[in-house]
Design a protein around this motif. Structure first.
Motif, PDB file in Angstrom:
ATOM      1  N   UNK B 413       0.551  -0.908   0.038  1.00 59.01           N
ATOM      2  CA  UNK B 413       0.034   0.001  -0.062  1.00 59.01           C
ATOM      3  C   UNK B 413       0.901   1.300  -0.249  1.00 59.01           C
ATOM      4  N   UNK B 414       2.512   1.032  -0.358  1.00 53.89           N
ATOM      5  CA  UNK B 414       3.136   2.351  -0.910  1.00 53.89           C
ATOM      6  C   UNK B 414       3.394   3.111  -1.951  1.00 53.89           C
ATOM      7  N   UNK B 415       2.742   3.883  -2.132  1.00 51.01           N
ATOM      8  CA  UNK B 415       3.120   4.383  -3.943  1.00 51.01           C
ATOM      9  C   UNK B 415       4.186   4.828  -4.041  1.00 51.01           C
ATOM     10  N   UNK B 416       4.516   4.893  -5.169  1.00 53.10           N
ATOM     11  CA  UNK B 416       6.176   5.141  -5.372  1.00 53.10           C
ATOM     12  C   UNK B 416       6.844   6.215  -5.164  1.00 53.10           C
ATOM     13  N   UNK B 417       6.664   7.188  -3.966  1.00 50.22           N
ATOM     14  CA  UNK B 417       6.699   7.945  -3.377  1.00 50.22           C
ATOM     15  C   UNK B 417       7.362   6.947  -2.028  1.00 50.22           C
ATOM     16  N   UNK B 418       8.279   6.889  -1.974  1.00 49.77           N
ATOM     17  CA  UNK B 418       9.138   6.033  -0.336  1.00 49.77           C
ATOM     18  C   UNK B 418       8.116   6.928   0.968  1.00 49.77           C
ATOM     19  N   UNK B 419       7.870   6.241   1.799  1.00 52.38           N
ATOM     20  CA  UNK B 419       6.734   6.794   2.587  1.00 52.38           C
ATOM     21  C   UNK B 419       5.245   7.561   2.532  1.00 52.38           C
ATOM     22  N   UNK B 420       5.435   7.529   1.633  1.00 52.01           N
ATOM     23  CA  UNK B 420       3.913   7.636   1.220  1.00 52.01           C
ATOM     24  C   UNK B 420       2.778   6.627   0.548  1.00 52.01           C
ATOM     25  N   UNK B 421       2.421   6.209   2.102  1.00 52.51           N
ATOM     26  CA  UNK B 421       0.720   4.738   1.617  1.00 52.51           C
ATOM     27  C   UNK B 421      -0.434   5.917   1.624  1.00 52.51           C
TER      28      UNK B 421
END
Lengths: 257, 637, 221
Positions: B413-421
């Motif tokens: 459930x993480x987007x392709x931006x690390x740390x953005x779920x």
């Protein structure tokens, strides 16, 4: 239909505020009360006047945001109806309509018809929950709940936390709101272990928030858009008495390790 | 754009178990060192915030409503699916998985959907433990009902207010954590910018909607649980406040937006009654269990419903889909209604409505029996239309209801931006091109209670974090952006209100990118939307100031984002040269008017990358691999 | 001690004390009424009843102190709770409306304070005999004669009847309300408890007012 509105206008929580008269013309009787206000707001803005601020969100009577006292009655004249579900066909053309915010010390006005109801959240935070960690509780069907208890708990659980009970109460008391939660959780087996601590904490918090006391006039019940019965207040009183007798002084924090 | 879905290896049934064991943990004593931001307090947000707070993380939760309890999950009526098989009617995890994949027209990830079906059972246990008063039978055990797109009874419900009861359950769990000090709640606070530091999501910029104060919050991870974008259509069943701003801001910072064209049109809503209309009201799909959908067989038949004899009625769902009948999935039921109305058979003012008739059921179980099941819905219908649905059939028409598309996320459930779920309706993950009834609640709670609490620690444990505070330059820069944007809205001082733009955009979207789409229409929309957007920035009128409660200003920000987002939606719809689920391209249909998928070319997730304003977005593809189900043409006949 | 604190200082607890003390006072009112109605049985029986009460001695004082305690607590809490209620709504509605609150329930503090004033007068009138100089000439122990003398003034009788009207309004809401406050409100019980207030109120009003009216009408001499 044409209406004359008398609306409470107040810039912010520090402003004194006053009633303002606004004409609403050409309103459809099939429009909801909030849609009538939308139309009024569009016109106000076209004339360079700030629109009337009012809380609303789902507009289907379930989120509990809308909070208008209409002609002295919270959510207006229809029984068991929120302001957003109230339709203009309940009014007559040419009528004067007074629109005011919830009035209570514990619900300060933020702007126009918008009030701060965070006191309700704090009451729930004080004890309106069952302490259960997310994980693997027992199977949902392992504790049967008699249908009549489940139904009664549901009747209380339908509270939308709108605050109409406080607004309607001559004493600005939140007893119907609190009792709905206390009643729901004390009727279910899952809520029983914490029943004493819950009711004591919630009643304490109610006092801290500056709400008034119940005088059994049942204006709350008449105003409640979800038709919650004052029977739940009686149950909460019972719960309180039981808790006052049984519960030791609550320890700081939540239980030991 | 890195679109590694990170689906664990191994057989489908064992993936989640295996993954749970393989993921790294954070020691209880270390958890308080991690700050987590949760934006949104609906089912996904509240459940995530409460659970993470309970585990010991420092959680801040934000919502624009005045209380977390008012998030729009509250309005879900019908129920929540779970593969409990309490009724012994042949349900299983595998069947729920299959129904969901098939219902989604084979455009969802197998692994995600299977996990959803697995944890669905835990959700019911969790909610009952929280005191959610689900319907029970006389033996005291939980009752179930059936729902569209399924042939088993697996839907748990609490009269017509299931979403409310589940949200209040999550809200109470959240309250417990607020009371314990592990979650800090920020109501009436809107996220207006995502802040990245060194390529990771490290915080957000918010506006306090009461004081207008703009401030920054730093954290080790940001969770968006901000719901769907159905309000791009202006008229939808969404709450007035629902918006795309949080996910759109994240998209502009680099997060991929997946399948934005997948929107669900709900078949059973109360028809539009006039141009003052501000929103549409849903009548739970569960009504289709007992109501029969029909239109008159003859065009221009204006007789009242009860005067139209049986043989002059067309029960078109039962006729076209004999095995599912009135319980055909939402996309099919919606389109059939549109077809009937387009053919001039619609009923009610404007001819945009079909009947949902309870006469037979009332004959069978009596008015009381119907009242017990749907009393509140009938009551609501009567209030809005001033018609008595016990006596005359309801009039219904489809309305925008749910959006399957959303920010792209991997299995964690993480987007392709690390740390953005991204959780719940805000992500794209589980429903493919069409969501089955009673599955939204299931997904929101699955993500919040049972997925993110495992996958977030795995991210924390595997990353090194530099110390970042809200004083960091990236935050200051984002704050300035927000301030200048706010100032811009207030300084245009044009002639048109925000709502008038929103209505106009909504009309374009509904006409060109609604229940049916075609190339010409979408291309037309792609010309109209940028024009409307330009006009907005030249002539919008926002009164008042930025330093106080200003609802027009809030709306202006949201509508400005919709004006950008709508374009992407049309672009996605244009690029997907097939019909699937909620996305129906008139060029791609079978002879009898059913959706025609193109699995050869479009069996993928379309993920859009923002290339800057004025630049065309680029689409990336995550191929969908089906190892456990056979791609078939959906048939509900 | 925690229990005392919860009863005195919490909203629900204080209301319970109001209910219990109210119930005690109602009990006294009803007992007082049944004694007073003996006046219709003639001077002898009435005076004997009064003498009987006096002969209770210490017991009478226990009852009096108990009543006084209940009364003081009832009034104190009423004033305190009402003050809290008033301050809970600092800004009033421009357009006030009442949906279902009864007239009696809305004027509890008023009828209550009227009762307090009445009780003061009543004690000064018949117990301490300060207000009516004609009582001095009556024979010791002839309470019957004193009541007749007292009520032969239409002004005094009128005042008593009005006071009883206030009392009956107070009881009308108060008695029914006790059940709710003590948590005894229940679907099956309710139709009964809702009627109990009006019934008690009617009995009290008719019963007490009958005495001055009978005296004025010359039915009791």
């Amino acid at each position: 239909m044409d209406l004359t509105l008398h609306v409470w206008r107040q810039k912010n929580s520090k402003d004194a505020g006053k009633m303002e008269t606004i004409e609403a013309k050409g309103i459809s009787e099939n429009a909801s009360f909030l849609e009538m206000l939308d139309t009024v707001n569009e016109n106000l803005q076209k004339n360079g006047k700030e629109p009337i601020a009012f809380d609303h969100d789902c507009r289907e009577g379930i989120c509990g945001s809308c909070s208008l006292v209409i002609n002295g009655e919270p959510h207006g004249p229809e029984y068991g109806t929120t302001s957003c579900q109230l339709h203009m066909r309940s009014f007559k053309s040419g009528q004067n309509i007074f629109i005011e915010p919830w009035r209570a010390k514990a619900f300060p006005v933020l702007k126009d018809l918008v009030v701060d109801r965070s006191a309700f959240d704090r009451i729930q935070q004080a004890g309106g929950f069952i302490s259960v960690n997310t994980g693997s509780p027992q199977d949902a069907n392992s504790i049967p709940v008699p249908k009549q208890d489940a139904d009664k708990a549901f009747d209380a659980a339908v509270c939308i936390g709108c605050g109409a009970c406080v607004a309607a109460c001559k004493n600005a008391s939140p007893m119907l709101f609190m009792s709905a939660k206390v009643s729901q959780l004390s009727l279910l087996p899952q809520g029983k272990p914490e029943r004493e601590r819950r009711v004591l904490a919630m009643v304490d918090q109610m006092k801290k928030e500056g709400f008034g006391n119940c005088t059994n006039q049942y204006e709350c019940e008449a105003a409640c858009p979800k038709e919650i019965s004052v029977e739940h207040i009686a149950r909460m009183n019972r719960e309180y008495f039981r808790a006052a007798l049984r519960e030791e002084t609550p320890k700081e924090g939540h239980g030991g390790e | 754009m890195n679109l590694d879905s990170k689906i664990p290896s191994g057989p489908l049934e064992g993936k989640w178990e295996k993954h749970k064991f393989d993921m790294k943990l954070v020691n209880p004593a270390n958890r308080r060192k991690y700050d987590v931001i949760v934006v949104g307090s609906g089912l996904a947000g509240s459940s995530a915030a409460a659970t993470l707070g309970g585990l010991g993380y420092n959680v801040k939760c934000f919502c624009f409503q005045d209380s977390p309890r008012r998030a729009h999950s509250i309005a879900a009526q019908g129920g929540i699916n779970a593969a409990k098989n309490y009724q012994g009617d042949g349900d299983s995890v595998r069947r729920l998985f299959y129904d969901t994949i098939k219902g989604g027209d084979f455009r969802a990830r197998e692994a995600n959907v299977h996990r959803l079906a697995e944890v669905s059972r835990n959700i019911i246990d969790q909610c009952v433990a929280q005191g959610v008063p689900f319907a029970r039978d006389y033996g005291g055990l939980l009752d179930n009902r059936s729902f569209g797109g399924a042939q088993v009874s697996r839907t748990f419900y609490a009269r017509g207010q299931t979403g409310q009861q589940l949200l209040l359950g999550a809200y109470s769990a959240l309250n417990r954590e607020i009371n314990r000090g592990s979650v800090k709640m920020y109501p009436r606070t809107e996220m207006l910018e995502l802040v990245m530091v060194d390529g990771k999501a490290r915080g957000i910029v918010v506006r306090n909607l009461v004081t207008g104060e703009i401030s920054s919050h730093a954290a080790h991870a940001v969770i968006l649980a901000t719901g769907g974008y159905g309000n791009v259509f202006f008229l939808s069943t969404n709450a007035k406040g629902c918006n795309v701003t949080a996910t759109w801001r994240a998209h502009k910072k680099g997060a991929g937006f997946a399948n934005p064209c997948y929107t669900q049109i709900h078949p059973t809503c109360i028809p539009v009654s006039g141009d003052y209309q501000s929103k549409l009201t849903l009548m739970s799909e569960s009504l289709r269990n007992d109501g029969r959908v029909w239109v008159p067989k003859n065009k221009g038949d204006t007789r009242p419903a009860h005067q139209i004899p049986e043989e002059e009625r067309d029960y078109y769902l039962e006729r076209k889909y004999p095995s599912f009948g009135n319980l055909a999935p939402r996309d099919i039921a919606s389109r059939s209604a549109k077809e009937a109305c387009d053919a001039g058979l619609g009923v009610g003012p404007g001819g945009l409505g079909v009947y949902l008739d309870f006469a037979d059921s009332i004959k069978r179980v009596g008015e009381d029996g119907i009242k017990k099941k749907y009393g509140n819905l009938f009551h609501m219908y009567q209030k809005i239309t001033a018609e008595n649905p016990y006596k005359t059939p309801m009039r219904i028409y489809p309305a925008v209801h749910y959006t399957m598309g959303g920010l792209w996320v991997d299995y964690n459930l993480m987007s392709n931006i690390p740390g953005l779920f991204v959780l719940g309706e805000a992500n794209f993950s589980d429903h493919g091109a069409n969501r089955l009834g009673a599955s939204a609640l299931m997904q929101g709670l699955a993500d919040g209670y049972f997925v993110i609490p495992y996958t977030l620690p795995n991210y924390f444990a595997g990353e090194k974090f530099d110390k970042v505070t809200a004083e960091n330059a990236a935050f200051k820069e984002a704050e300035n952006e927000v301030r200048s944007r706010t100032k811009a809205f207030l300084s245009i001082k044009g002639s048109r209100t925000v709502d008038s733009f929103h209505r106009e955009l909504g009309k374009i979207m509904w006409d060109k990118c609604g229940m049916e789409r075609d190339k010409a229409g979408l291309e037309e929309a792609l010309v109209k939307i940028p024009k409307l957007r330009d006009e907005f920035w030249q002539s919008v009128k926002v009164l008042g100031d930025g330093e106080s409660l200003n609802q027009s200003l809030e709306k202006a920000g949201r509508v400005a984002d919709f004006l950008e987002f709508g374009e992407l939606m049309c672009r996605d719809a244009l690029h997907r040269e097939e019909s699937c689920g909620g996305h129906f391209r008139t060029e791609h249909q079978t002879e009898d008017g059913e959706a025609k998928r193109n699995d050869e070319q479009f069996c993928y997730v379309g993920v859009w990358e923002h290339k800057g304003m004025g630049q065309k977005s680029a689409v990336h593809k995550e191929p969908l691999v089906f190892e456990n189900v056979k791609l078939a043409t959906r048939s509900y006949k | 001690m925690k229990l005392c604190d919860r009863l005195f200082n919490s909203s629900v607890g204080a209301k319970m004390l109001m209910a219990v003390t109210g119930l005690m006072l109602t009990g006294f009112v009803l007992a007082h009424l049944s004694g007073n109605l003996l006046i219709f049985a003639g001077a002898e029986k009435f005076n004997a009843y009064a003498a009987g009460l006096k002969s209770l001695g210490a017991l009478l004082w226990v009852a009096r102190l108990g009543l006084l305690g209940a009364f003081v607590l009832h009034v104190y809490l009423a004033v305190k709770l009402t003050a809290e209620n008033r301050s809970a709504r600092p800004v009033k509605y421009a357009h006030e409306a009442t949906i279902q609150a009864s007239f009696a329930s809305r004027y509890m503090i008023h009828t209550g304070l009227m009762m307090a004033a009445f009780i003061a007068f009543h004690l000064a009138h018949y117990t301490f005999r300060w207000t009516d100089p004609s009582f001095a000439s009556l024979p010791e122990g002839d309470i019957y004669a004193m009541v007749i003398a007292g009520f032969s003034s239409p002004a005094v009788s009128g005042f008593y009847v009005l006071a009883m009207l206030a009392l009956s309004f107070h009881l009308c809401h108060g008695v029914s309300s006790v059940f709710q406050t003590l948590g005894l409100y229940h679907g099956n019980l309710n139709p009964m408890t809702e009627k109990l207030g009006p019934i008690v109120a009617t009995i009290v009003f008719v019963g007490f007012s009958s005495i001055p009216l009978a005296v004025l009408a010359g039915l009791v001499k």
